[in-house]
Design an enzyme around this catalytic site. Sequence first.
Site, mmCIF file in Angstrom:
data_model
loop_
_atom_site.group_PDB
_atom_site.id
_atom_site.type_symbol
_atom_site.label_atom_id
_atom_site.label_comp_id
_atom_site.label_asym_id
_atom_site.label_seq_id
_atom_site.Cartn_x
_atom_site.Cartn_y
_atom_site.Cartn_z
ATOM 1 N N ASP A 96 0.874 -1.171 0.000
ATOM 2 C CA ASP A 96 0.000 0.000 0.000
ATOM 3 C C ASP A 96 0.920 1.232 0.000
ATOM 4 O O ASP A 96 2.129 1.138 0.196
ATOM 5 C CB ASP A 96 -0.945 -0.022 1.213
ATOM 6 C CG ASP A 96 -2.154 0.880 0.985
ATOM 7 O OD1 ASP A 96 -3.185 0.668 1.621
ATOM 8 O OD2 ASP A 96 -2.060 1.785 0.132
HETATM 9 C C1 GLC Z 1 -4.280 4.392 -0.064
HETATM 10 C C2 GLC Z 1 -5.152 3.218 0.286
HETATM 11 C C3 GLC Z 1 -5.200 2.160 -0.777
HETATM 12 C C4 GLC Z 1 -5.079 2.816 -2.130
HETATM 13 C C5 GLC Z 1 -3.682 3.389 -2.231
HETATM 14 C C6 GLC Z 1 -3.464 4.130 -3.560
HETATM 15 O O1 GLC Z 1 -3.595 4.841 1.067
HETATM 16 O O2 GLC Z 1 -4.938 2.567 1.539
HETATM 17 O O3 GLC Z 1 -6.436 1.439 -0.609
HETATM 18 O O4 GLC Z 1 -5.296 1.873 -3.158
HETATM 19 O O5 GLC Z 1 -3.377 4.243 -1.146
HETATM 20 O O6 GLC Z 1 -4.238 5.281 -3.587
#
Ligand code: GLC
Length: 746
Positions: free
Chosen positions: A280
């Site tokens: 993430d």
């Molecule tokens: C965010 C989220 C994740 C998302 C990623 C890209 O912090 O936790 O679900 O896909 O970053 O935006």
Amino acid sequence: MKLLNGSILLFSACILCTCSLRNDNSSSEEKKINAFLSRMTLEEKIGQMNQLTGMGLSNDMTGLVRAGKIGSILNELDVNTINELQRIAVEESRMGIPLIFGRDIIHGFKTIFPIPLGQAASWNPQVAENGARIAALEASSTGIRWTFAPMIDVTRDPRWGRVAESCGEDPYLVSVMGVAMIKGFQGDDLSSPSSLAACAKHFAAYGATESGKDYNTTWVPESQLRDVFLPPFKAAVEAQAATFMCSFNDINGIPSAANEYLNKNILRDEWHYDGMLVSDWGAIDQLIPHGIAADLKEAALKAAHAGIDMDMMGYAYTNHLEALVQSGAVSEKAIDEAVRNILRLKFRMGLFDNPYTTALDTAPYYSEDALQKAHHAAIESVVLLKNKNNVLPLLDKIKTVAVVGPLSDAPADQLGTWCFDAEPQHSITPLAAIQHEYAQQVKVIAKKGLTYSRDKNPQGIAQAVAAAQQADVVLFFAGEEAVLSGEARSRASIHLPGAQTDLLKALKKTGKPVVLIVMAGRPLTIQEEVAEADAVLYAFHGGTMAGPALADLIFGKAVPSGKLPITFPRLVGQVPIYYAHKNTGRPASNIDLIDDIPVGAAQTSIGFTSYHLDAGDSPLFPFGFGLSYTTFEYSDLQLSSTTINKNENLSVACTVKNTGSREGAEVVQLYTGDLVASLARPVKELKGFTKIILQPGESKEVRFTITPEQLSFWNHDNQLVLESGDFRVWIGESSAKGLEANFSVK
Ligand code: GLC
């Protein structure tokens, strides 16, 4: 209860589709991958493991692409920019490996569907698949080919902002809806330019976050991890989700970005997953504040050892992996494994053969088909919670309707969270829909009363009350602004924000029937408001077509069919409260509620069982609950046997009849309970469901198959077991009401 006789056509609960997305040239794929790996420098391999957010065609970005130092870009939206970056990657970098462009497309790109929690309330996987397919068609036209969805975190905590993005509290329902979304995003051929690689996230147990505060720690015993939080991810592997994303949280002290057991032992060794695992956003460098990495180099080391293939916006891999390999702390074999997963994904997506996107003269947004499916999804995602004296549906009963409340005309808020690319100007609000569709039949008086959900300024209430006094019925659209749910949007209190409850009471004082319609990103503690209102529709955030959907339901063109995908607490202090709870050694009985306890009561004068003095032990509304404009009767529960052995299926069936005067759809739910086992088991668990449409007076037999695996659980020794003993089975309209029978496993 009768035994089933003769051969029967079994209605399997719901098949978790495992359509094959894999082209049949996987062995030639692997040969191509090996050929690339044999020619790539270590720096180029690490470049593939690096994902950055879009910076247009800046020199920084084009330089990185040309040098082969980046494998994927997220949040780049312009098709010409995407094509130019791709051209540089393919034609100017030494290896010519195409980029993957990703984006969070959670419940729609331009045409916005209900939030996933609302889609789950439809209990109709086709709704979820339709939404994902339309999102793929719209988004892929810009060159985006990877979405960071579905979010398949089971959660039982409505305080958590991301409950809006989830499919609720039950592993089976979440699995079915998640698989449907994967099918929708990826289509029948992942290499099609109109397909999006799906991303099963957040792996894992993110929904168990302590206190419902986002990014918080989780404490999850192995048996609960296996029985509750992992099943949707295992279903995602079987549905061939192209990618996974690790979660931010730690599980019992080990953050997922550094969790070898999760990412290697389970995902790779047990489940044989060969897709790509991305971190993430910054989850690798967050190992430092987690306190398990002293610096970014150690964070990179731990993440590489834990099998994270790609570093989303962490800069850990790009800054430290080369030195870690040169020092021998990380093997080049591990790097090759990660790059293999990345290249395999790119081959499967057809990016080597077809890296560019045809720029269309007119974007394929808001097609008639898309809007019709979004409208239908919004209808199916609404749950009728109360309908005193059948005040709904309204048509031909009234002359004047008052449309009030902060969500009555809030085009952006009705879209809900996680819709970065939505255009509120395309939203059709409830007020707009009612004025457009029903202004010929009824006089519409519109006064919001409060301008936004947190509004505490009472000055508008008098106007809304005045509108109510002129009307035959009041439609009060309440709820949450979109910003009050989603990532990092957890609430410690989950009541209706602002002065909405005061507004409701003022409207009720007019003596007019009040229909409360709630548009929110989570269950809200609306016990008081439900008591005040004559009818309650829970619409979650219903997306672009929320208005027409609600208008159709309110005026009777459509019949509510939604069922709750998550338990609604009376008070937030009951959280976590969920249907698949343990019975405890003292299940609630003889409940004495706090207001009934006599003054001076002796400590031993009231019960000693498991409940809250100020809430009892039951929720406001149970999982699986939802009313209709018609009624249904369940009868004639039948089992193929009352005893099965451990490799035998059990067939169960019952008859469902529409005993009302309108066509209606009913979600027939199947639950089982393991009455005595080596671990205390949930009192019941959802094992199947089907949504059927019945005409007035019509009956249907609904049949399910229960498999031995569905009766199994992970025991104290971390084994999946089916233990002999007594079980119970229910078929019914919710987790709280159904026909039941016992059976045993030999
Ligand atoms: C965010 C989220 C994740 C998302 C990623 C890209 O912090 O936790 O679900 O896909 O970053 O935006």
